[in-house]
Motif scaffolding. Structure first.
Motif, PDB file in Angstrom:
ATOM      1  N   ARG A  19      37.714 -25.496  -7.176  1.00  0.00           N
ATOM      2  CA  ARG A  19      38.431 -25.552  -8.545  1.00  0.00           C
ATOM      3  C   ARG A  19      39.388 -26.553  -8.651  1.00  0.00           C
ATOM      4  O   ARG A  19      39.663 -27.360  -9.581  1.00  0.00           O
ATOM      5  N   MET A  20      39.888 -27.278  -7.390  1.00  0.00           N
ATOM      6  CA  MET A  20      40.641 -28.586  -7.299  1.00  0.00           C
ATOM      7  C   MET A  20      39.918 -29.561  -7.794  1.00  0.00           C
ATOM      8  O   MET A  20      40.444 -30.413  -8.533  1.00  0.00           O
ATOM      9  N   LEU A  21      38.573 -29.719  -7.095  1.00  0.00           N
ATOM     10  CA  LEU A  21      37.977 -30.904  -7.532  1.00  0.00           C
ATOM     11  C   LEU A  21      37.592 -30.975  -8.978  1.00  0.00           C
ATOM     12  O   LEU A  21      37.374 -31.990  -9.643  1.00  0.00           O
ATOM     13  N   LEU A  22      37.158 -29.815  -9.525  1.00  0.00           N
ATOM     14  CA  LEU A  22      37.048 -29.492 -10.856  1.00  0.00           C
ATOM     15  C   LEU A  22      38.039 -30.114 -12.006  1.00  0.00           C
ATOM     16  O   LEU A  22      37.668 -30.739 -12.831  1.00  0.00           O
ATOM     17  N   TRP A  23      39.337 -29.557 -11.588  1.00  0.00           N
ATOM     18  CA  TRP A  23      40.458 -30.152 -11.959  1.00  0.00           C
ATOM     19  C   TRP A  23      40.658 -31.550 -12.171  1.00  0.00           C
ATOM     20  O   TRP A  23      40.930 -32.179 -13.250  1.00  0.00           O
ATOM     21  N   PHE A  24      40.379 -32.188 -11.130  1.00  0.00           N
ATOM     22  CA  PHE A  24      40.667 -33.431 -10.780  1.00  0.00           C
ATOM     23  C   PHE A  24      39.469 -34.570 -11.527  1.00  0.00           C
ATOM     24  O   PHE A  24      39.574 -35.158 -12.295  1.00  0.00           O
ATOM     25  N   VAL A  25      38.267 -33.988 -11.359  1.00  0.00           N
ATOM     26  CA  VAL A  25      37.234 -34.879 -12.198  1.00  0.00           C
ATOM     27  C   VAL A  25      37.436 -34.404 -13.674  1.00  0.00           C
ATOM     28  O   VAL A  25      37.318 -35.546 -14.693  1.00  0.00           O
ATOM     29  N   GLY A  26      37.903 -33.238 -14.078  1.00  0.00           N
ATOM     30  CA  GLY A  26      38.050 -32.980 -15.631  1.00  0.00           C
ATOM     31  C   GLY A  26      39.390 -33.764 -16.011  1.00  0.00           C
ATOM     32  O   GLY A  26      39.337 -34.659 -17.166  1.00  0.00           O
ATOM     33  N   ALA A  27      40.275 -34.131 -15.157  1.00  0.00           N
ATOM     34  CA  ALA A  27      41.442 -34.910 -15.574  1.00  0.00           C
ATOM     35  C   ALA A  27      41.151 -36.520 -15.753  1.00  0.00           C
ATOM     36  O   ALA A  27      41.539 -37.196 -16.541  1.00  0.00           O
ATOM     37  N   VAL A  28      40.131 -36.785 -14.770  1.00  0.00           N
ATOM     38  CA  VAL A  28      39.656 -38.348 -14.698  1.00  0.00           C
ATOM     39  C   VAL A  28      38.819 -38.491 -15.798  1.00  0.00           C
ATOM     40  O   VAL A  28      39.113 -39.633 -16.586  1.00  0.00           O
ATOM     41  N   VAL A  29      37.908 -37.603 -16.551  1.00  0.00           N
ATOM     42  CA  VAL A  29      37.265 -37.698 -17.307  1.00  0.00           C
ATOM     43  C   VAL A  29      37.981 -37.673 -18.563  1.00  0.00           C
ATOM     44  O   VAL A  29      37.764 -38.617 -19.728  1.00  0.00           O
ATOM     45  N   ALA A  30      38.834 -36.581 -19.044  1.00  0.00           N
ATOM     46  CA  ALA A  30      39.858 -36.652 -19.920  1.00  0.00           C
ATOM     47  C   ALA A  30      40.465 -38.143 -20.241  1.00  0.00           C
ATOM     48  O   ALA A  30      40.821 -38.367 -21.213  1.00  0.00           O
ATOM     49  N   HIS A  31      40.978 -38.521 -19.042  1.00  0.00           N
ATOM     50  CA  HIS A  31      41.854 -39.669 -19.294  1.00  0.00           C
ATOM     51  C   HIS A  31      41.307 -40.803 -19.674  1.00  0.00           C
ATOM     52  O   HIS A  31      41.265 -41.362 -20.453  1.00  0.00           O
ATOM     53  N   ASP A  32      40.246 -41.100 -18.921  1.00  0.00           N
ATOM     54  CA  ASP A  32      39.347 -42.223 -19.001  1.00  0.00           C
ATOM     55  C   ASP A  32      38.487 -42.537 -20.523  1.00  0.00           C
ATOM     56  O   ASP A  32      38.374 -43.469 -20.912  1.00  0.00           O
ATOM     57  N   LEU A  33      38.089 -41.126 -20.688  1.00  0.00           N
ATOM     58  CA  LEU A  33      37.285 -41.343 -22.277  1.00  0.00           C
ATOM     59  C   LEU A  33      37.850 -40.677 -23.087  1.00  0.00           C
ATOM     60  O   LEU A  33      37.464 -41.160 -24.416  1.00  0.00           O
ATOM     61  N   VAL A  34      39.163 -40.064 -23.222  1.00  0.00           N
ATOM     62  CA  VAL A  34      39.913 -39.716 -24.403  1.00  0.00           C
ATOM     63  C   VAL A  34      41.187 -40.415 -24.603  1.00  0.00           C
ATOM     64  O   VAL A  34      41.519 -41.102 -25.546  1.00  0.00           O
ATOM     65  N   LEU A  35      42.192 -40.229 -23.443  1.00  0.00           N
ATOM     66  CA  LEU A  35      43.464 -40.736 -23.622  1.00  0.00           C
ATOM     67  C   LEU A  35      43.580 -42.151 -23.520  1.00  0.00           C
ATOM     68  O   LEU A  35      43.989 -42.749 -24.309  1.00  0.00           O
ATOM     69  N   PHE A  36      42.970 -42.715 -22.344  1.00  0.00           N
ATOM     70  CA  PHE A  36      43.121 -44.229 -22.464  1.00  0.00           C
ATOM     71  C   PHE A  36      42.609 -45.058 -23.769  1.00  0.00           C
ATOM     72  O   PHE A  36      43.414 -45.721 -24.138  1.00  0.00           O
ATOM     73  N   PRO A  37      41.533 -44.747 -24.236  1.00  0.00           N
ATOM     74  CA  PRO A  37      41.235 -45.302 -25.731  1.00  0.00           C
ATOM     75  C   PRO A  37      42.029 -45.230 -26.602  1.00  0.00           C
ATOM     76  O   PRO A  37      42.355 -45.882 -27.544  1.00  0.00           O
ATOM     77  N   ALA A  38      42.604 -43.713 -26.728  1.00  0.00           N
ATOM     78  CA  ALA A  38      43.579 -43.552 -27.757  1.00  0.00           C
ATOM     79  C   ALA A  38      44.803 -44.296 -27.544  1.00  0.00           C
ATOM     80  O   ALA A  38      45.334 -44.830 -28.547  1.00  0.00           O
ATOM     81  N   TYR A  39      45.596 -44.337 -26.271  1.00  0.00           N
ATOM     82  CA  TYR A  39      46.778 -44.867 -26.376  1.00  0.00           C
ATOM     83  C   TYR A  39      46.573 -46.505 -26.229  1.00  0.00           C
ATOM     84  O   TYR A  39      47.553 -47.284 -26.549  1.00  0.00           O
ATOM     85  N   ALA A  40      45.322 -47.127 -25.873  1.00  0.00           N
ATOM     86  CA  ALA A  40      45.134 -48.439 -26.059  1.00  0.00           C
ATOM     87  C   ALA A  40      45.089 -48.786 -27.589  1.00  0.00           C
ATOM     88  O   ALA A  40      45.485 -49.874 -27.856  1.00  0.00           O
ATOM     89  N   THR A  41      44.247 -47.871 -27.985  1.00  0.00           N
ATOM     90  CA  THR A  41      44.258 -48.254 -29.762  1.00  0.00           C
ATOM     91  C   THR A  41      45.697 -48.381 -30.344  1.00  0.00           C
ATOM     92  O   THR A  41      46.023 -49.208 -30.981  1.00  0.00           O
ATOM     93  N   LEU A  42      46.260 -47.254 -29.931  1.00  0.00           N
ATOM     94  CA  LEU A  42      47.773 -47.237 -30.540  1.00  0.00           C
ATOM     95  C   LEU A  42      48.663 -48.553 -30.075  1.00  0.00           C
ATOM     96  O   LEU A  42      49.356 -49.159 -30.872  1.00  0.00           O
ATOM     97  N   ASP A  43      48.514 -48.883 -28.969  1.00  0.00           N
ATOM     98  CA  ASP A  43      49.193 -50.028 -28.293  1.00  0.00           C
ATOM     99  C   ASP A  43      48.854 -51.310 -29.177  1.00  0.00           C
ATOM    100  O   ASP A  43      49.639 -52.110 -29.430  1.00  0.00           O
ATOM    101  N   ARG A  44      47.573 -51.530 -29.562  1.00  0.00           N
ATOM    102  CA  ARG A  44      47.182 -52.468 -30.127  1.00  0.00           C
ATOM    103  C   ARG A  44      47.600 -52.447 -31.592  1.00  0.00           C
ATOM    104  O   ARG A  44      47.955 -53.788 -32.363  1.00  0.00           O
ATOM    105  N   LEU A  45      47.846 -51.323 -32.156  1.00  0.00           N
ATOM    106  CA  LEU A  45      48.314 -51.253 -33.460  1.00  0.00           C
ATOM    107  C   LEU A  45      49.943 -51.778 -33.610  1.00  0.00           C
ATOM    108  O   LEU A  45      50.132 -52.439 -34.319  1.00  0.00           O
ATOM    109  N   LEU A  46      50.394 -51.415 -32.477  1.00  0.00           N
ATOM    110  CA  LEU A  46      51.993 -51.614 -32.226  1.00  0.00           C
ATOM    111  C   LEU A  46      52.345 -53.041 -31.798  1.00  0.00           C
ATOM    112  O   LEU A  46      53.301 -53.599 -32.037  1.00  0.00           O
TER     113      LEU A  46
END
Length: 144
Positions: free
Chosen positions: A40-67
């Motif tokens: 379960r810990m490994l699943l949560w860790f992999v899920g957090a990495v995927v969520a950050h790298d594929l969703v969150l990072f592009p979102a806040y990088a785009t917002l930072d470019r706009l700012l």
């Protein structure tokens, strides 16, 4: 040492530090391998990495470019409270989203319902203080 730098691409101490980090990571992985909840810990860790790298990072990088168009001063006055709010959200994520009611209540004797409101108020205060500081800085700069 020059040969190591040429072959590796960085200083020798960087390689030594990286090997040390991998050693500590391997030791932690071996310690967790015997845990019944390791999967379960490994699943949560992999899920957090995927969520950050594929969703969150592009979102806040785009917002930072706009700012970036607003200028460095305004950008930092948005970044700091946003990072603070995001850090608090991540820290209190289960309570803010209302997850883990039984665990939180058993550990504290309280209910997690007020956590969302408190997080929203604290985030608003962070942005308000940052906006006020930005306005003061702009007025001082305009006065000169």
């Amino acid at each position: 040492m020059a040969e190591v730098r040429r072959a590796y691409g960085a200083a020798w101490w960087h390689l030594a530090l990286l090997v040390g980090c991998f050693a500590v990571t391997g030791w932690i992985a071996l310690r967790l391998a015997g845990e019944p909840t390791a999967g379960r810990m490994l699943l949560w860790f992999v899920g957090a990495v995927v969520a950050h790298d594929l969703v969150l990072f592009p979102a806040y990088a785009t917002l930072d470019r706009l700012l970036r168009r607003a200028g460095p001063s305004a950008r930092n006055h948005v970044r700091v409270p946003a990072y603070g709010a995001a850090l608090l959200f991540g820290l209190f994520l289960p309570g803010v989203l209302g997850l883990g009611d039984g665990t939180y209540s058993a550990a504290t004797g309280l209910t997690p319902e007020p956590l969302l409101g408190r997080w929203l108020v604290l985030s608003a205060v962070l942005f308000a203080v940052s906006g006020l500081l930005y306005a003061v800085r702009r007025l001082r700069h305009r006065g000169r």
